[in-house]
Design an enzyme around this catalytic site. Sequence first.
Site, mmCIF file in Angstrom:
data_model
loop_
_atom_site.group_PDB
_atom_site.id
_atom_site.type_symbol
_atom_site.label_atom_id
_atom_site.label_comp_id
_atom_site.label_asym_id
_atom_site.label_seq_id
_atom_site.Cartn_x
_atom_site.Cartn_y
_atom_site.Cartn_z
ATOM 1 N N SER A 182 0.831 -1.314 0.407
ATOM 2 C CA SER A 182 -0.022 -0.016 -0.002
ATOM 3 C C SER A 182 0.974 1.375 -0.231
ATOM 4 C CB SER A 182 -1.195 -0.251 1.413
ATOM 5 O OG SER A 182 -1.897 0.942 1.152
ATOM 6 N N HIS A 240 -7.756 -5.515 0.345
ATOM 7 C CA HIS A 240 -6.597 -4.801 0.392
ATOM 8 C C HIS A 240 -5.373 -5.585 0.801
ATOM 9 C CE1 HIS A 240 -4.407 -1.298 0.192
ATOM 10 N NE2 HIS A 240 -3.896 -1.014 1.245
#
Length: 260
Positions: A98, A232
């Site tokens: 991320s 995610h």
Amino acid sequence: MYKSAAPERSSLWIRRFQPSPAAPAQLVCLPHAGGSAGYFLPVARAMNTSVDVLAVQYPGRQDRAAEPCVEDLHELADLVVRELRPWSDRPLTLFGHSLGASLAFEVAVRLEREGIELQGVIASGRRAPSRPRDEYVHLLDDRALIRDMERLSGTDPRMLRDPEILEMILPYVRSDYKAAETYRCRPGADSIDRPILVLTGDADPHVTTAEAEAWAEHTTADFSLRTFAGGHFFLNDHALSVIPAINAFIAGHRSMANIA
């Protein structure tokens, strides 16, 4: 055999959970927004002995809570490079998730510029630097920020229901969100000459397939993409597949470098 010239003890920035000073390669792990070096402890334990795993601890959290957070990703990259210089006696591979993926790319740009040996970048759970989105979660109130953290499923729900813990973590989470959301790669510094492996979840709300594939535009070397089932934080559910992929990436490109 390699013998590390780097400090034997971990520093405020660099955590070395299972030192392997004789390993011929090093993996530098860069956490997600709100994350800490400890997130990569399972990685350090699972990697093979030919890789020395280093994890970066950003300012403003846990044992660095008294330090100001760094809200500009370019500034953070400069600081990380400064801390990595003493560890550059062996080839480095950068692995970021991320926010950490964007940071890994910027660190790679700087390491190449300095002539430090870099094997490649593993970018996980992040769209390519050339595919920014207009995002403003860091400007919203605490309740909205918490909702976004819940949506991504990367934080223990019990922590998000504890007022004392929230008071402690929300300031650095918000700062990390700002660094991630305001990041833009700089013209003329948008590509590296080392391979990039991208890892992505097929249901990640922050990364489409096209945004993941666009990482190919940021390397003049090999590019590969691995897609996993999940959102995610697909890493949490696919360690048995992700760890071998990382080991193979490092081993494959180390072999190529040795042949060259």
